[in-house]
Motif scaffolding. Sequence first.
Motif, PDB file in Angstrom:
ATOM      1  N   LEU A 140      -1.854 -12.069   6.563  1.00 36.56           N
ATOM      2  CA  LEU A 140      -2.541 -11.461   5.432  1.00 36.56           C
ATOM      3  C   LEU A 140      -3.641 -10.566   5.979  1.00 36.56           C
ATOM      4  CD1 LEU A 140      -2.367 -11.712   2.293  1.00 36.56           C
ATOM      5  CD2 LEU A 140      -4.272 -13.330   2.439  1.00 36.56           C
ATOM      6  N   GLN A 141      -3.475  -9.260   5.856  1.00 34.47           N
ATOM      7  CA  GLN A 141      -4.483  -8.314   6.318  1.00 34.47           C
ATOM      8  C   GLN A 141      -5.558  -8.193   5.241  1.00 34.47           C
ATOM      9  OE1 GLN A 141      -2.589  -4.633   7.462  1.00 34.47           O
ATOM     10  NE2 GLN A 141      -1.668  -5.531   9.281  1.00 34.47           N
ATOM     11  N   LEU A 142      -6.779  -8.606   5.577  1.00 34.36           N
ATOM     12  CA  LEU A 142      -7.829  -8.739   4.571  1.00 34.36           C
ATOM     13  C   LEU A 142      -8.376  -7.399   4.097  1.00 34.36           C
ATOM     14  CD1 LEU A 142      -9.722 -11.800   6.089  1.00 34.36           C
ATOM     15  CD2 LEU A 142      -7.916 -11.774   4.361  1.00 34.36           C
ATOM     16  N   LYS A 143      -8.629  -6.498   5.012  1.00 32.60           N
ATOM     17  CA  LYS A 143      -9.210  -5.213   4.632  1.00 32.60           C
ATOM     18  C   LYS A 143      -8.210  -4.374   3.837  1.00 32.60           C
ATOM     19  CE  LYS A 143     -11.836  -1.302   6.437  1.00 32.60           C
ATOM     20  NZ  LYS A 143     -12.404  -0.669   7.646  1.00 32.60           N
ATOM     21  N   GLU A 144      -6.972  -4.335   4.317  1.00 35.12           N
ATOM     22  CA  GLU A 144      -5.945  -3.539   3.645  1.00 35.12           C
ATOM     23  C   GLU A 144      -5.323  -4.271   2.465  1.00 35.12           C
ATOM     24  OE1 GLU A 144      -5.997  -4.259   6.819  1.00 35.12           O
ATOM     25  OE2 GLU A 144      -6.410  -2.368   7.867  1.00 35.12           O
ATOM     26  N   ARG A 145      -5.560  -5.593   2.397  1.00 38.26           N
ATOM     27  CA  ARG A 145      -5.002  -6.433   1.340  1.00 38.26           C
ATOM     28  C   ARG A 145      -3.476  -6.348   1.321  1.00 38.26           C
ATOM     29  NH1 ARG A 145      -8.283  -8.442  -2.893  1.00 38.26           N
ATOM     30  NH2 ARG A 145     -10.441  -8.403  -2.206  1.00 38.26           N
ATOM     31  N   LYS A 146      -2.905  -6.557   2.495  1.00 41.75           N
ATOM     32  CA  LYS A 146      -1.458  -6.494   2.646  1.00 41.75           C
ATOM     33  C   LYS A 146      -0.932  -7.819   3.194  1.00 41.75           C
ATOM     34  CE  LYS A 146      -1.161  -1.493   3.484  1.00 41.75           C
ATOM     35  NZ  LYS A 146      -0.726  -0.446   4.454  1.00 41.75           N
ATOM     36  N   LEU A 147       0.285  -8.170   2.765  1.00 39.10           N
ATOM     37  CA  LEU A 147       0.945  -9.371   3.257  1.00 39.10           C
ATOM     38  C   LEU A 147       2.178  -8.972   4.057  1.00 39.10           C
ATOM     39  CD1 LEU A 147       1.356 -12.500   3.254  1.00 39.10           C
ATOM     40  CD2 LEU A 147       2.799 -12.155   1.229  1.00 39.10           C
ATOM     41  N   PHE A 148       2.316  -9.573   5.237  1.00 42.34           N
ATOM     42  CA  PHE A 148       3.497  -9.339   6.062  1.00 42.34           C
ATOM     43  C   PHE A 148       4.211 -10.659   6.322  1.00 42.34           C
ATOM     44  CE2 PHE A 148       1.004  -5.588   6.854  1.00 42.34           C
ATOM     45  CZ  PHE A 148       1.951  -4.580   7.020  1.00 42.34           C
ATOM     46  N   LYS A 149       5.519 -10.633   6.187  1.00 41.66           N
ATOM     47  CA  LYS A 149       6.367 -11.745   6.595  1.00 41.66           C
ATOM     48  C   LYS A 149       7.103 -11.265   7.836  1.00 41.66           C
ATOM     49  CE  LYS A 149       9.912 -14.949   4.903  1.00 41.66           C
ATOM     50  NZ  LYS A 149      10.804 -15.293   3.765  1.00 41.66           N
ATOM     51  N   GLY A 150       6.630 -11.701   8.988  1.00 46.29           N
ATOM     52  CA  GLY A 150       7.101 -11.094  10.220  1.00 46.29           C
ATOM     53  C   GLY A 150       6.589  -9.668  10.264  1.00 46.29           C
ATOM     54  N   ARG A 151       7.492  -8.719  10.364  1.00 44.72           N
ATOM     55  CA  ARG A 151       7.113  -7.303  10.366  1.00 44.72           C
ATOM     56  C   ARG A 151       7.349  -6.627   9.023  1.00 44.72           C
ATOM     57  NH1 ARG A 151       9.413  -5.035  16.192  1.00 44.72           N
ATOM     58  NH2 ARG A 151       8.221  -6.464  17.530  1.00 44.72           N
ATOM     59  N   THR A 152       7.814  -7.398   8.054  1.00 46.71           N
ATOM     60  CA  THR A 152       8.143  -6.841   6.737  1.00 46.71           C
ATOM     61  C   THR A 152       6.971  -6.992   5.780  1.00 46.71           C
ATOM     62  OG1 THR A 152      10.474  -7.410   7.046  1.00 46.71           O
ATOM     63  CG2 THR A 152       9.754  -6.930   4.805  1.00 46.71           C
ATOM     64  N   GLU A 153       6.522  -5.876   5.203  1.00 46.23           N
ATOM     65  CA  GLU A 153       5.445  -5.939   4.220  1.00 46.23           C
ATOM     66  C   GLU A 153       5.997  -6.366   2.863  1.00 46.23           C
ATOM     67  OE1 GLU A 153       1.958  -3.214   2.104  1.00 46.23           O
ATOM     68  OE2 GLU A 153       3.174  -2.356   3.723  1.00 46.23           O
ATOM     69  N   ILE A 154       5.248  -7.238   2.186  1.00 46.76           N
ATOM     70  CA  ILE A 154       5.619  -7.707   0.856  1.00 46.76           C
ATOM     71  C   ILE A 154       4.546  -7.253  -0.125  1.00 46.76           C
ATOM     72  CG2 ILE A 154       6.027  -9.735  -0.590  1.00 46.76           C
ATOM     73  CD1 ILE A 154       6.925 -11.205   1.945  1.00 46.76           C
ATOM     74  N   ASP A 155       4.933  -6.524  -1.152  1.00 46.34           N
ATOM     75  CA  ASP A 155       3.972  -6.051  -2.151  1.00 46.34           C
ATOM     76  C   ASP A 155       3.417  -7.232  -2.942  1.00 46.34           C
ATOM     77  OD1 ASP A 155       4.156  -3.357  -1.545  1.00 46.34           O
ATOM     78  OD2 ASP A 155       5.844  -3.024  -2.906  1.00 46.34           O
ATOM     79  N   ILE A 156       2.098  -7.299  -3.044  1.00 44.41           N
ATOM     80  CA  ILE A 156       1.451  -8.363  -3.804  1.00 44.41           C
ATOM     81  C   ILE A 156       0.365  -7.770  -4.696  1.00 44.41           C
ATOM     82  CG2 ILE A 156       1.924 -10.260  -2.219  1.00 44.41           C
ATOM     83  CD1 ILE A 156      -0.862  -9.825  -0.994  1.00 44.41           C
ATOM     84  N   THR A 157       0.110  -8.444  -5.806  1.00 42.53           N
ATOM     85  CA  THR A 157      -0.943  -8.025  -6.728  1.00 42.53           C
ATOM     86  C   THR A 157      -2.289  -8.568  -6.246  1.00 42.53           C
ATOM     87  OG1 THR A 157      -0.809  -9.992  -8.131  1.00 42.53           O
ATOM     88  CG2 THR A 157       0.744  -8.207  -8.601  1.00 42.53           C
ATOM     89  N   PRO A 158      -3.407  -8.081  -6.815  1.00 44.67           N
ATOM     90  CA  PRO A 158      -4.717  -8.633  -6.441  1.00 44.67           C
ATOM     91  C   PRO A 158      -4.821 -10.138  -6.651  1.00 44.67           C
ATOM     92  CG  PRO A 158      -5.008  -6.573  -7.632  1.00 44.67           C
ATOM     93  CD  PRO A 158      -3.545  -6.910  -7.706  1.00 44.67           C
ATOM     94  N   THR A 159      -4.232 -10.637  -7.730  1.00 47.47           N
ATOM     95  CA  THR A 159      -4.272 -12.080  -7.992  1.00 47.47           C
ATOM     96  C   THR A 159      -3.445 -12.845  -6.974  1.00 47.47           C
ATOM     97  OG1 THR A 159      -4.653 -11.753 -10.356  1.00 47.47           O
ATOM     98  CG2 THR A 159      -3.731 -13.875  -9.688  1.00 47.47           C
TER      99      THR A 159
END
Length: 238
Positions: A140-159
């Motif tokens: 979970l990248q905190l500054k960018e607010r991004k989630l990665f499963k391995g090398r794949t980014e998964i779109d997530i909402t703020p909640t």
Amino acid sequence: MRVLILEDEESIRGFIRINLKRNDIDVTEAATGEEALQLVKDEGPFHIAILDVMLPTQLSGFDVCAQLRKMYPKMGIIMLTAKSQDTDKAEGLEIGADDYVTKPFSPVELIARIKALYRRLEIPEQESVKQSLSSGIFTLQLKERKLFKGRTEIDITPTEFAILKLFMEQPDQGISRDEILDAVWGKHFVGDLKIVDVNIRRIRQKIEVDPSHPAHIETVWGYGYLWKKESALEQHKE
């Protein structure tokens, strides 16, 4: 804070506008779904969109919510509904809304919900040093607010980001629904605990191989949920 209001009834729209402006919130208004989407394209993205569910034109508030979520995954979305049925609340949450407010509502409640959601959009100062949280195959990248499963980014909402952050900070520990509600929606949230379950179900659909048999977010029956730092499959691979 820039907020878009989608509400076809001018009296309700004006009521919301006045109360938001009293709290130093920049307000843009739309009476139809088509107008709201055009405003977002021309002037957006906004920090938060407040969407009435029932609209007189072809696009409903649900339709607008779904399109906004695809266009701007990080935008905060609150649904307004005159109905109290759980199905209406759940539908908005399933397609990407962060919260809902049922009419009639008080301005105090609406402002509290908006401010609580806006806090979830902000990056606390203490997170500026810590760049990410890692748990098993997830980052979970905190500054960018991004989630990665391995090398794949998964779109997530703020909640969803806020829930995952709470989980990953306390791996392999049971967290009650009340604790999740307080941490994510705030201690003064007025609503149904089911909002937690709907968001968990949505997260599972995004991160689990088989959401009906979750390996990463376990249900602690009668209590809440537990985030497994490493699933049984990952442990087996080791």
